[in-house]
Design a protein around this motif. Structure first.
Motif, short mmCIF file in Angstrom:
data_model
loop_
_atom_site.label_atom_id
_atom_site.label_comp_id
_atom_site.label_asym_id
_atom_site.label_seq_id
_atom_site.Cartn_x
_atom_site.Cartn_y
_atom_site.Cartn_z
N LYS A 188 0.86 -1.19 0.00
CA LYS A 188 0.00 0.00 0.00
C LYS A 188 0.89 1.23 0.00
O LYS A 188 1.87 1.30 0.75
N GLY A 189 0.54 2.19 -0.85
CA GLY A 189 1.33 3.40 -0.96
C GLY A 189 0.49 4.65 -0.79
O GLY A 189 -0.70 4.66 -1.12
N TRP A 190 1.12 5.72 -0.24
CA TRP A 190 0.49 7.02 -0.07
C TRP A 190 1.39 8.06 -0.71
O TRP A 190 2.53 8.26 -0.29
N ASP A 191 0.88 8.73 -1.75
CA ASP A 191 1.66 9.73 -2.46
C ASP A 191 1.09 11.13 -2.19
O ASP A 191 -0.13 11.32 -2.12
N VAL A 192 2.00 12.09 -2.06
CA VAL A 192 1.63 13.51 -1.97
C VAL A 192 2.29 14.21 -3.15
O VAL A 192 3.51 14.20 -3.27
N VAL A 193 1.46 14.80 -4.02
CA VAL A 193 1.95 15.41 -5.26
C VAL A 193 1.93 16.92 -5.13
O VAL A 193 0.90 17.51 -4.76
N GLY A 194 3.07 17.55 -5.41
CA GLY A 194 3.16 19.01 -5.41
C GLY A 194 3.47 19.52 -6.80
O GLY A 194 3.51 18.77 -7.77
N ARG A 195 3.68 20.84 -6.88
CA ARG A 195 4.02 21.44 -8.15
C ARG A 195 5.01 22.58 -7.90
O ARG A 195 4.76 23.46 -7.08
N ARG A 196 6.13 22.52 -8.59
CA ARG A 196 7.17 23.54 -8.42
C ARG A 196 6.62 24.93 -8.74
O ARG A 196 5.92 25.13 -9.73
N GLY A 197 6.93 25.87 -7.87
CA GLY A 197 6.49 27.24 -8.07
C GLY A 197 5.08 27.53 -7.61
O GLY A 197 4.59 28.66 -7.77
N ASP A 198 4.40 26.53 -7.04
CA ASP A 198 3.02 26.72 -6.56
C ASP A 198 2.89 26.04 -5.20
O ASP A 198 2.56 24.86 -5.11
N GLU A 199 3.12 26.79 -4.16
CA GLU A 199 3.09 26.23 -2.80
C GLU A 199 1.69 25.79 -2.39
O GLU A 199 1.54 24.96 -1.49
N SER A 200 0.66 26.34 -3.03
CA SER A 200 -0.72 26.00 -2.64
C SER A 200 -1.20 24.70 -3.27
O SER A 200 -2.25 24.17 -2.87
N PHE A 201 -0.44 24.18 -4.24
CA PHE A 201 -0.88 22.96 -4.93
C PHE A 201 -0.45 21.73 -4.14
O PHE A 201 0.75 21.54 -3.87
N GLU A 202 -1.39 20.88 -3.76
CA GLU A 202 -1.09 19.63 -3.07
C GLU A 202 -2.22 18.64 -3.32
O GLU A 202 -3.38 18.92 -3.03
N GLU A 203 -1.87 17.51 -3.89
CA GLU A 203 -2.84 16.45 -4.17
C GLU A 203 -2.33 15.14 -3.58
O GLU A 203 -1.13 14.98 -3.33
N GLU A 204 -3.27 14.19 -3.39
CA GLU A 204 -2.91 12.91 -2.80
C GLU A 204 -3.37 11.76 -3.69
O GLU A 204 -4.35 11.88 -4.44
N ALA A 205 -2.66 10.64 -3.58
CA ALA A 205 -3.05 9.42 -4.29
C ALA A 205 -2.72 8.22 -3.41
O ALA A 205 -1.69 8.18 -2.74
N ASP A 206 -3.63 7.25 -3.41
CA ASP A 206 -3.44 6.00 -2.67
C ASP A 206 -3.32 4.85 -3.66
O ASP A 206 -4.06 4.80 -4.66
N ARG A 207 -2.42 3.91 -3.38
CA ARG A 207 -2.18 2.80 -4.29
C ARG A 207 -2.14 1.49 -3.48
O ARG A 207 -1.56 1.44 -2.41
N GLN A 208 -2.75 0.46 -4.05
CA GLN A 208 -2.71 -0.87 -3.46
C GLN A 208 -2.32 -1.89 -4.52
O GLN A 208 -2.75 -1.78 -5.68
N LYS A 209 -1.52 -2.86 -4.11
CA LYS A 209 -1.08 -3.90 -5.04
C LYS A 209 -1.22 -5.26 -4.36
O LYS A 209 -0.76 -5.46 -3.24
N PHE A 210 -1.89 -6.19 -5.06
CA PHE A 210 -2.05 -7.56 -4.58
C PHE A 210 -1.32 -8.50 -5.54
O PHE A 210 -1.44 -8.36 -6.76
N GLY A 211 -0.57 -9.44 -5.00
CA GLY A 211 0.19 -10.35 -5.85
C GLY A 211 0.04 -11.80 -5.43
O GLY A 211 -0.12 -12.12 -4.25
N PHE A 212 0.04 -12.68 -6.43
CA PHE A 212 0.02 -14.13 -6.21
C PHE A 212 1.04 -14.75 -7.15
O PHE A 212 1.09 -14.41 -8.34
N GLY A 213 1.84 -15.65 -6.62
CA GLY A 213 2.83 -16.33 -7.45
C GLY A 213 2.93 -17.80 -7.12
O GLY A 213 2.72 -18.22 -5.97
N PHE A 214 3.21 -18.59 -8.15
CA PHE A 214 3.38 -20.04 -7.98
C PHE A 214 4.57 -20.48 -8.81
O PHE A 214 4.67 -20.13 -10.00
N SER A 215 5.49 -21.21 -8.22
CA SER A 215 6.63 -21.76 -8.96
C SER A 215 6.72 -23.25 -8.69
O SER A 215 6.38 -23.72 -7.60
N GLN A 216 7.18 -23.97 -9.71
CA GLN A 216 7.22 -25.43 -9.63
C GLN A 216 8.50 -25.95 -10.26
O GLN A 216 8.83 -25.59 -11.40
N VAL A 217 9.21 -26.79 -9.53
CA VAL A 217 10.34 -27.52 -10.10
C VAL A 217 9.75 -28.67 -10.90
O VAL A 217 9.26 -29.64 -10.34
#
Length: 403
Positions: free
Chosen positions: A167-196
Motif C-alpha cells: 500500500k502506498g500514499w503519495d503527496v503530489v506538489g508542483r514547483r512554483g506553486d506552494e498551494s498545490f497539493e494532491e494525494e493518491a493511494d495505491r494498493q497492489k495484490f500479488g500471487f505467485g506459484f513456482s514449480q520444479v
C-alpha cells in the motif's frame, strides 16, 4: 549460499514523476547462474531460506530522449540467529534535461530523488514472511509505501506459493506553486506459484492486481488542441485523468538448465487496465559461465501496448472531453531492449569475514517507436508532424560482498 542482486532500469518519460513511476514498473532482477541452478535442481535442501548476508554498491546511468538519470545505491543485509534478516537500502538518482513533452511546453529541469527502504524477513520452517517500508522524497513529490509478503514451500520443497500486498500514499506538489497539493493511494495484490518440473526446469506463474485512487495525472503535463489564433496552429491545456484506475497483469516464466552449465530463461506478460490500455511483453535470455569466475548474460525484450481510451495526440478544443491525456506513455507504441552483462566473482575462505565478492557490468540498449504520438516541436503542419521515436542507453556497474 548464493546472492541475488537487484538493479533498476529507467525508461525516458516527460517529467521526473513519470520517470519514477516507470522506474518502478520496469524494475528488473538479474539472477546469477548459481541461483538458477540451485532453483531448478531437485534437492531436499531446497527449502525456504533467508536472503544471504551481503553489501551491494550500485551506480546506474540512463540517457535518452534528452533526459539523463544517474546516481548511486547502497544495500546492506544482515541475518540474526538464522531466523531473521534485516536490510536497509539507500538510493539516489538525479534527473536532468527535458524529454519531448517538456521541450514542447516547458523549460529543462533538474531534480534529485532520495529513496530509503528498511526491511525484515522472518523464517519459520518452510515459511518466509517479508515486510518493508519505503520512503521516496523529492522537491515536489513524497511517496511512502509498506509491503508484506509470505511464501510457503510444499510438496517436498518442489512447489512454492507466494502472496503479497503493498500500500502506498503519495503527496503530489508542483514547483512554483506552494498551494498545490494532491494525494493518491495505491494498493497492489500479488500471487505467485513456482514449480520444479524436472531436474533441469523450473516454471512459474504470477498474477498482480493494482488499484489506484486520487490524483493520478501529472501537474506539469499538457494536452494540445487546435488553435488557429496561434502561429503554430495549436495551444496547450492541463491534462485531466480519472481519479480511479485498476489494472491486472498475468505472467509466466521458465528457467532451463543446459547440460554444459549454461541456462536459458524466458517470460511473457499481459496487462490490461480500466483506462483501456492493453499491453504485452516477451523476454528471452541466455546465461553462460566461463571457468569458475566469469558469468556472461544476454537478453532481448519486446514490449507493445494500445493507447488509453482518453488519449489523443491532438484535440479539437481544450475541454473536448471530461478526461484528456497526451502522455506518450499512454499512447500506442512498442519498444525493444537488448542487454548484455559480464560478472566476475572472487571466492574467499569460508572461515574469513568476507566469503566472496563480485563486480558486474551491465549495458542495455532500448528503442521505442510511437504510432500516434507526434513530435510537436517539428516544423510541419499541425497534425502532420513526424511520429516520434527515440533510443536510449542504460549502464549499471555494481559490486557485491558476501559475509
Amino acid at each position: 549460499m548464493v546472492a541475488q542482486v537487484v538493479v533498476v532500469v529507467a525508461t525516458s518519460t516527460d517529467t521526473a514523476k513519470a520517470i519514477r513511476q516507470n522506474l518502478k514498473l520496469i524494475k528488473v532482477c538479474l539472477v546469477t547462474l548459481a541461483l538458477i541452478v540451485s532453483s531448478i535442481v531437485v534437492s531436499v535442501t531446497n527449502a525456504a531460506v533467508l536472503p544471504t548476508e551481503r553489501a551491494d554498491v550500485l551506480y546506474h546511468a540512463y540517457e535518452g530522449d534528452g533526459v539523463t538519470i544517474d546516481g548511486p545505491s547502497v544495500l546492506l543485509r544482515k541475518n540474526i540467529g538464522g531466523k531473521v534478516s534485516v536490510s536497509a537500502n539507500y538510493y539516489v538518482d538525479t534527473v536532468s534535461g527535458a524529454s519531448i513533452d517538456v521541450r514542447s511546453t516547458a523549460s529543462p529541469y533538474k531534480e534529485v530523488r532520495k529513496e530509503k527502504t528498511v526491511g525484515v524477513d522472518f523464517l519459520h520452517n518452510k515459511t518466509l514472511l517479508s515486510t518493508s517500508f519505503t520512503n521516496s522524497s523529492e522537491n515536489d513529490f513524497e511517496a511512502n509505501s509498506v509491503y508484506v509478503g509470505i511464501s510457503q514451500d510444499f510438496f517436498g520443497d518442489l512447489s512454492t506459493i507466494t502472496l503479497s500486498y503493498s500500500k502506498g500514499w503519495d503527496v503530489v506538489g508542483r514547483r512554483g506553486d506552494e498551494s498545490f497539493e494532491e494525494e493518491a493511494d495505491r494498493q497492489k495484490f500479488g500471487f505467485g506459484f513456482s514449480q520444479v518440473a524436472t531436474k533441469s526446469l523450473i516454471v512459474g506463474f504470477n498474477v498482480e492486481h493494482i488499484s489506484d485512487e486520487g490524483y493520478l495525472n501529472n501537474p506539469y503535463r499538457a494536452v494540445r488542441f487546435l488553435d488557429s489564433s496561434t502561429d503554430r496552429g495549436f495551444s496547450f491545456a492541463t491534462e485531466s485523468y480519472p481519479r480511479t484506475r485498476s489494472s491486472t497483469a498475468y505472467s509466466v516464466n521458465a528457467n532451463y538448465y543446459l547440460p554444459y552449465r549454461a541456462a536459458v530463461y524466458g517470460d511473457a506478460r499481459t496487462y490490461s487496465d480500466t483506462w483501456g490500455i492493453q499491453a504485452k511483453n516477451f523476454r528471452i535470455g541466455y546465461i553462460q559461465p566461463y571457468k569458475d569466475e566469469w558469468l556472461f548474460e544476454f537478453f532481448v525484450r519486446y514490449y507493445e501496448q494500445d493507447k488509453a481510451d482518453f488519449y489523443q495526440d491532438l484535440f479539437s478544443r481544450p475541454n473536448e472531453f471530461n478526461f484528456m491525456a497526451r502522455d506518450k506513455e499512454m499512447s500506442t507504441y512498442n519498444g525493444i531492449t537488448a542487454g548484455i552483462s559480464v560478472a566476475y566473482e572472487w571466492q574467499f575462505s569460508q572461515t574469513a569475514i568476507f566469503k566472496k565478492s563480485a563486480v558486474h557490468f551491465e549495458w542495455d540498449y532500448m528503442k521505442f517507436a510511437y504510432d500516434d504520438f507526434r513530435d510537436a516541436t517539428a516544423e510541419a503542419p499541425v497534425g502532420e508532424e513526424p511520429l516520434f521515436g527515440f533510443s536510449a542507453n542504460v549502464l549499471r556497474i555494481f559490486a557485491s560482498v558476501w559475509y
